[in-house]
Design an enzyme around this catalytic site. Structure first.
Site, PDB file in Angstrom:
ATOM      1  N   ARG A  25       0.690  -1.192   0.070  1.00  0.00           N
ATOM      2  CA  ARG A  25       0.075  -0.003   0.195  1.00  0.00           C
ATOM      3  C   ARG A  25       0.813   1.235   0.174  1.00  0.00           C
ATOM      4  O   ARG A  25       0.567   2.235   0.587  1.00  0.00           O
ATOM      5  CB  ARG A  25      -0.903   0.049   1.014  1.00  0.00           C
ATOM      6  CG  ARG A  25      -1.852  -1.242   1.470  1.00  0.00           C
ATOM      7  CD  ARG A  25      -2.774  -1.132   0.511  1.00  0.00           C
ATOM      8  NE  ARG A  25      -3.969  -0.385   0.598  1.00  0.00           N
ATOM      9  CZ  ARG A  25      -5.166  -0.750   1.108  1.00  0.00           C
ATOM     10  NH1 ARG A  25      -5.385  -1.748   1.588  1.00  0.00           N
ATOM     11  NH2 ARG A  25      -6.238   0.242   1.410  1.00  0.00           N
ATOM     12  N   ARG A  29      -2.526   7.220   1.246  1.00  0.00           N
ATOM     13  CA  ARG A  29      -2.946   8.617   1.846  1.00  0.00           C
ATOM     14  C   ARG A  29      -1.538   9.146   2.628  1.00  0.00           C
ATOM     15  O   ARG A  29      -1.830  10.360   3.050  1.00  0.00           O
ATOM     16  CB  ARG A  29      -4.062   8.392   2.597  1.00  0.00           C
ATOM     17  CG  ARG A  29      -5.427   8.464   1.840  1.00  0.00           C
ATOM     18  CD  ARG A  29      -6.481   7.760   2.634  1.00  0.00           C
ATOM     19  NE  ARG A  29      -6.319   6.259   2.800  1.00  0.00           N
ATOM     20  CZ  ARG A  29      -7.216   5.291   3.382  1.00  0.00           C
ATOM     21  NH1 ARG A  29      -8.480   5.821   3.676  1.00  0.00           N
ATOM     22  NH2 ARG A  29      -6.561   4.090   3.539  1.00  0.00           N
ATOM     23  N   ARG A  38      -6.074  13.142  -4.699  1.00  0.00           N
ATOM     24  CA  ARG A  38      -7.319  12.523  -4.051  1.00  0.00           C
ATOM     25  C   ARG A  38      -8.299  13.713  -3.630  1.00  0.00           C
ATOM     26  O   ARG A  38      -9.529  13.253  -3.718  1.00  0.00           O
ATOM     27  CB  ARG A  38      -7.000  11.777  -2.760  1.00  0.00           C
ATOM     28  CG  ARG A  38      -7.951  11.202  -2.074  1.00  0.00           C
ATOM     29  CD  ARG A  38      -8.285   9.898  -2.812  1.00  0.00           C
ATOM     30  NE  ARG A  38      -9.457   9.338  -1.942  1.00  0.00           N
ATOM     31  CZ  ARG A  38     -10.728   9.452  -1.731  1.00  0.00           C
ATOM     32  NH1 ARG A  38     -11.227  10.497  -2.508  1.00  0.00           N
ATOM     33  NH2 ARG A  38     -11.712   8.801  -1.179  1.00  0.00           N
ATOM     34  N   ASP A  74      -6.976  -1.684  -7.092  1.00  0.00           N
ATOM     35  CA  ASP A  74      -7.671  -2.237  -6.013  1.00  0.00           C
ATOM     36  C   ASP A  74      -8.107  -3.616  -6.319  1.00  0.00           C
ATOM     37  O   ASP A  74      -8.329  -4.032  -7.300  1.00  0.00           O
ATOM     38  CB  ASP A  74      -8.829  -1.436  -5.419  1.00  0.00           C
ATOM     39  CG  ASP A  74      -9.112  -1.804  -3.954  1.00  0.00           C
ATOM     40  OD1 ASP A  74      -8.488  -0.952  -3.084  1.00  0.00           O
ATOM     41  OD2 ASP A  74      -9.937  -2.521  -3.821  1.00  0.00           O
ATOM     42  N   TYR A 151     -15.752 -10.493   0.703  1.00  0.00           N
ATOM     43  CA  TYR A 151     -16.264  -9.258   0.517  1.00  0.00           C
ATOM     44  C   TYR A 151     -17.565  -9.511  -0.296  1.00  0.00           C
ATOM     45  O   TYR A 151     -18.645  -8.506  -0.017  1.00  0.00           O
ATOM     46  CB  TYR A 151     -15.481  -8.608  -0.528  1.00  0.00           C
ATOM     47  CG  TYR A 151     -14.504  -7.523   0.261  1.00  0.00           C
ATOM     48  CD1 TYR A 151     -14.739  -6.397   1.078  1.00  0.00           C
ATOM     49  CD2 TYR A 151     -12.991  -7.911   0.368  1.00  0.00           C
ATOM     50  CE1 TYR A 151     -14.000  -5.637   1.652  1.00  0.00           C
ATOM     51  CE2 TYR A 151     -12.283  -7.163   1.169  1.00  0.00           C
ATOM     52  CZ  TYR A 151     -12.494  -5.966   1.871  1.00  0.00           C
ATOM     53  OH  TYR A 151     -11.575  -5.465   2.450  1.00  0.00           O
TER      54      TYR A 151
HETATM   55  O1  CP3 Z   1      -0.106  -1.232  -2.607  1.00  0.00           O
HETATM   56  C1  CP3 Z   1      -0.366  -0.229  -3.291  1.00  0.00           C
HETATM   57  O2  CP3 Z   1       0.240   0.960  -3.240  1.00  0.00           O
HETATM   58  C2  CP3 Z   1      -1.119  -0.175  -4.655  1.00  0.00           C
HETATM   59  C3  CP3 Z   1      -2.761   0.147  -4.366  1.00  0.00           C
HETATM   60  C4  CP3 Z   1      -3.618  -0.886  -3.328  1.00  0.00           C
HETATM   61  C5  CP3 Z   1      -4.748  -0.269  -3.003  1.00  0.00           C
HETATM   62  N1  CP3 Z   1      -5.354  -1.268  -2.294  1.00  0.00           N
HETATM   63  C6  CP3 Z   1      -5.110   0.934  -3.145  1.00  0.00           C
HETATM   64  C7  CP3 Z   1      -6.070   1.922  -2.218  1.00  0.00           C
HETATM   65  C8  CP3 Z   1      -3.531  -2.276  -3.039  1.00  0.00           C
HETATM   66  C9  CP3 Z   1      -2.343  -3.448  -3.377  1.00  0.00           C
HETATM   67  C10 CP3 Z   1      -4.755  -2.441  -2.595  1.00  0.00           C
HETATM   68  C11 CP3 Z   1      -5.109  -3.805  -2.236  1.00  0.00           C
HETATM   69  C12 CP3 Z   1      -6.327  -3.895  -1.255  1.00  0.00           C
HETATM   70  N2  CP3 Z   1      -7.565  -3.380  -1.472  1.00  0.00           N
HETATM   71  C13 CP3 Z   1      -6.354  -4.991  -0.004  1.00  0.00           C
HETATM   72  C14 CP3 Z   1      -5.486  -5.903   0.041  1.00  0.00           C
HETATM   73  C15 CP3 Z   1      -4.259  -5.186   0.953  1.00  0.00           C
HETATM   74  C16 CP3 Z   1      -4.324  -5.207   2.528  1.00  0.00           C
HETATM   75  O3  CP3 Z   1      -4.136  -4.241   2.807  1.00  0.00           O
HETATM   76  O4  CP3 Z   1      -4.635  -6.495   2.918  1.00  0.00           O
HETATM   77  C17 CP3 Z   1      -7.766  -4.755   0.386  1.00  0.00           C
HETATM   78  C18 CP3 Z   1      -8.361  -5.523   1.646  1.00  0.00           C
HETATM   79  C19 CP3 Z   1      -8.444  -3.724  -0.274  1.00  0.00           C
HETATM   80  C20 CP3 Z   1      -9.836  -3.100  -0.175  1.00  0.00           C
HETATM   81  C21 CP3 Z   1      -9.771  -1.874   0.250  1.00  0.00           C
HETATM   82  N3  CP3 Z   1      -9.687  -1.131  -0.668  1.00  0.00           N
HETATM   83  C22 CP3 Z   1     -10.142  -1.352   1.362  1.00  0.00           C
HETATM   84  C23 CP3 Z   1     -10.572  -1.934   2.554  1.00  0.00           C
HETATM   85  C24 CP3 Z   1     -10.152  -0.070   1.464  1.00  0.00           C
HETATM   86  C25 CP3 Z   1     -10.700   1.032   2.508  1.00  0.00           C
HETATM   87  C26 CP3 Z   1      -9.704   0.965   3.365  1.00  0.00           C
HETATM   88  C27 CP3 Z   1      -8.572   2.106   3.444  1.00  0.00           C
HETATM   89  O5  CP3 Z   1      -7.458   1.474   3.462  1.00  0.00           O
HETATM   90  O6  CP3 Z   1      -8.970   3.094   2.968  1.00  0.00           O
HETATM   91  C28 CP3 Z   1      -9.496   0.362  -0.091  1.00  0.00           C
HETATM   92  C29 CP3 Z   1      -9.543   1.714  -0.449  1.00  0.00           C
HETATM   93  C30 CP3 Z   1      -7.980   1.903  -1.030  1.00  0.00           C
HETATM   94  N4  CP3 Z   1      -7.368   1.118  -1.850  1.00  0.00           N
HETATM   95  C31 CP3 Z   1      -7.203   3.340  -0.770  1.00  0.00           C
HETATM   96  C32 CP3 Z   1      -6.010   2.920  -1.427  1.00  0.00           C
HETATM   97  C33 CP3 Z   1      -4.866   3.785  -1.570  1.00  0.00           C
HETATM   98  C34 CP3 Z   1      -7.671   4.221  -0.039  1.00  0.00           C
HETATM   99  C35 CP3 Z   1      -8.588   5.131  -1.071  1.00  0.00           C
HETATM  100  C36 CP3 Z   1      -8.651   6.651  -0.546  1.00  0.00           C
HETATM  101  O7  CP3 Z   1      -7.771   7.344  -0.838  1.00  0.00           O
HETATM  102  O8  CP3 Z   1      -9.591   7.017   0.196  1.00  0.00           O
END
Ligand code: CP3
Length: 344
Positions: A25, A29, A38, A74, A151
């Site tokens: 990740r 943010r 964003r 994502d 999910y």
């Molecule tokens: O790693 C990276 O930088 C690449 C981008 C990436 C995102 N999500 C961007 C994202 C990757 C690899 C993911 C994977 C992801 N997404 C997972 C598996 C990784 C883990 O942490 O176990 C999961 C469970 C998700 C599902 C998901 N996406 C959730 C639960 C959320 C909301 C919670 C949160 O962290 O905000 C997201 C949103 C998300 N995906 C954001 C980002 C940068 C935040 C979005 C925002 O800016 O509001």
């Protein structure tokens, strides 16, 4: 040796000049340059606009000496072409209004053509590769079937996984039908990313730690094996299962060139258990980055010691970086990893 090939060499267990490092990740943010974009776009807009997604992918590479980029996307993006409405509610995370609960729901899911229907991801990959110009490799990724199934069934995040486990234990044929369908979709999605040029792929099984051993063996392992067997062998595959140290032997059996280890266990014991023929990735507690510089250094040094200087270790956090992480501490983690792991 340049930053361009350290990571791939470690994935293949070849000697490196120092231990490669990236952060799950890492595009997100905690970076002001991410927050700036964003502020003007929704998260899904950012994912679906290849120019923005490619730019965000590169942001951490510009700022840090990291050894890999990961495409900004994502794990939930394949849901839309499957006919599932996905929303990201502010502060609440993903929400699905039409969850999958019955065999009819499973049968109504659409098979997808990832190269066509998720073409914005493939375009973002090609653009990011152009911008990177070989500077560091690009990682593609997907959620694993269990995590995506949860999910779909729960309709969002969950504490107990009650709905998913109800389907699994009460209507196993519905569960297996869903897992088979997801497996086929993920194979197609990852192979399309490989065709678009990613140099490594990672599977995120973020929620699988919710299962006991017998349940993983019966309800996940066969699908996970089929999935990994279906992915093109031209690039290394990293298999990350979160909170799943009690499942490590079966996660390893399912496959992957590198096994991702979460922060809850000792990396040395984990490597011994999975076997030195596999590479290993991990595993600093992301919350360690809220400690002092000295604390971060101490923990990095300990993890490096646990590897016994073997080839095939990729340093990473043991789960995704937290949004409030101080940037200078992320930098400390990366620079300390390189400095303390220099081979003589
Ligand atoms: O790693 C990276 O930088 C690449 C981008 C990436 C995102 N999500 C961007 C994202 C990757 C690899 C993911 C994977 C992801 N997404 C997972 C598996 C990784 C883990 O942490 O176990 C999961 C469970 C998700 C599902 C998901 N996406 C959730 C639960 C959320 C909301 C919670 C949160 O962290 O905000 C997201 C949103 C998300 N995906 C954001 C980002 C940068 C935040 C979005 C925002 O800016 O509001």
């Amino acid at each position: 040796m340049s930053r361009s090939n350290r990571f791939i060499k470690a994935c293949r267990k070849e000697p490196v000049d120092c231990t490669p490092v990236w952060m799950m990740r890492q595009a997100g943010r905690y970076l002001p340059e991410y927050r700036e974009i964003r502020a003007k776009h929704s998260f899904l807009e950012m994912c679906k606009t290849p120019e923005l997604a490619a730019e965000i992918t590169i942001q951490p590479v510009r700022r840090f000496e990291i050894d890999a980029a990961i495409i900004f996307a994502d794990i939930l993006l394949p849901f839309d072409p499957m006919g599932i409405k996905l929303e990201f509610a502010e502060g609440e995370g993903p929400i699905i209004r039409n969850p999958v609960r019955t065999m009819t729901d499973v049968r109504n899911l659409k098979q997808i053509n990832p190269a066509a229907q998720l073409d914005y991801v493939m375009k973002a990959i090609r653009l990011a590769l152009e911008k990177l110009n070989g500077f560091v490799p690009l990682i593609g990724f997907s959620g694993a079937p269990f995590t995506l199934a949860c999910y779909l069934i729960e309709g969002g995040s969950s504490r107990s996984y009650q709905q998913a486990k109800t389907m699994m234990f009460k209507e196993p044929q519905t569960w297996h039908a869903l897992m088979e369908q997801l497996t086929a979709i993920i194979v197609g999605y990852l192979n399309a990313q490989i065709d678009a040029g990613v140099q490594v792929v990672q599977l995120f099984d973020s929620w699988v730690g919710a299962l006991g051993r017998e349940d993983y063996k019966e309800f996940v392992l066969p699908h996970q094996k089929n999935l990994i067997a279906g992915i093109e062998k031209t690039v290394p595959l990293i298999h990350f299962a979160n909170n799943a140290n009690h499942l490590l032997d079966m996660v390893t059996e399912a496959g992957g060139d590198v096994i991702g280890i979460d922060w809850r266990c000792n990396l040395g014991s984990a490597w011994k258990e999975i076997g030195y023929d596999k590479g290993i990735q991990g595993n600093l507690d992301p919350a360690s980055l809220f400690g002092t510089r000295e604390f971060i250094r101490k923990r990095v040094k300990e993890i490096l010691e646990h590897t016994g200087n073997r080839n095939g270790h990729i340093m990473n956090l043991g789960h995704g970086i937290l949004p409030q992480t101080p940037i200078e501490n992320a930098e400390e983690f990366i620079n300390t990893t390189h400095a303390l792991s220099k081979r003589t």
